[in-house]
Design an enzyme around this catalytic site. Structure first.
Site, PDB file in Angstrom:
ATOM      1  CG  ASP A 118      -7.105   3.756   2.445  1.00  0.00           C
ATOM      2  OD1 ASP A 118      -8.130   3.623   1.928  1.00  0.00           O
ATOM      3  OD2 ASP A 118      -6.915   5.176   2.814  1.00  0.00           O
TER       4      ASP A 118
ATOM      5  CE  LYS B 245      -1.577   2.830   2.697  1.00  0.00           C
ATOM      6  NZ  LYS B 245      -1.917   3.365   4.222  1.00  0.00           N
TER       7      LYS B 245
END
Ligand code: SF4
Length: 217
Positions: free
Chosen positions: A141, A123
């Site tokens: 996220d 991420k």
């Protein structure tokens, strides 16, 4: 020929884009390295709190070499206001040392190199690639994961599955923008505990209402 579900998803993306025309990251940074540090600090911490911390931190320490020679306890004291600060401190210092020694103090622009840095997962790498390098990748996220599933953009059960679905439907040139639109919608309207469905302009297109219509037929 595109199917109906694909068309609805494209409608949702268009609506999202129109809803948040100024969508961009709320993290404050002055360089790609500072963006990387800010994203590392943002795990389990709000962007607002990260900005509070980095506004002083980036005055004192600017480049990888400034962080590379710190003791982890000293940096931990500076970033104490965000969660997991001991680990974050160790990882930022180790990452800074690698950047200084291996990459001439520059942040590499490829996934493999980024993900090999301590404390940098998929991420974080995607956020840096997306924002700093303009790559068409989708960081997933907690907001992006939740909203994508609620809206029916993805039925993926893991961030990796949602990322794959979004990559398939979001045009490359929209990837950065849609990422931030989903985050803003998650922060302000489609909140985790009590989504404000009554105020949501996407409600007609939202999966739960589409399901309700199908159920009534
Ligand atoms: S209608 Fe409700 S669940 Fe659907 S996107 Fe809007 S706020 Fe979220």
């Amino acid at each position: 020929m595109k199917n109906n579900s694909f068309t609805v998803k494209q409608e949702i993306l268009k609506e999202l884009g129109g809803l948040y025309p100024e969508a961009r990251t709320e993290l404050e940074y002055g360089s790609t390295f500072q963006l990387l540090v800010a994203v590392m600090l943002s795990a389990q911490c709000t962007d607002r709190q990260v900005n509070r911390i980095t506004s002083g931190l980036f005055q004192k320490y600017v480049k990888p070499e400034d962080f590379a020679h710190l003791e982890w306890e000293d940096l931990a004291g500076e970033i104490k206001g965000c969660g997991l600060y001991r680990n974050k401190s160790r990882n930022i210092i180790k990452t800074s040392r690698i950047l200084e020694e291996k990459y001439h103090s520059r942040v590499p622009g490829d996934r493999e190199a980024l993900e090999s840095l301590p404390g940098v997962g998929r991420k974080t790498a995607n956020v840096v690639l997306n924002i700093a390098f303009g790559r068409p990748v989708m960081p997933v996220d907690t907001h992006v994961f939740r909203i994508s599933r609620r809206l029916g953009l993805s039925a993926g059960k893991t961030p990796a599955a949602v990322e794959k679905d979004l990559q398939a439907i979001v045009p490359p040139e929209w990837m950065g923008k849609i990422h931030h639109c989903l985050i803003l919608h998650g922060r302000h309207i489609c909140r985790a505990r009590s989504p404000l469905c009554g105020k949501c302009t996407l409600s007609v297109l939202c999966l739960k209402n589409r399901m309700a219509v199908v159920g009534e037929q």
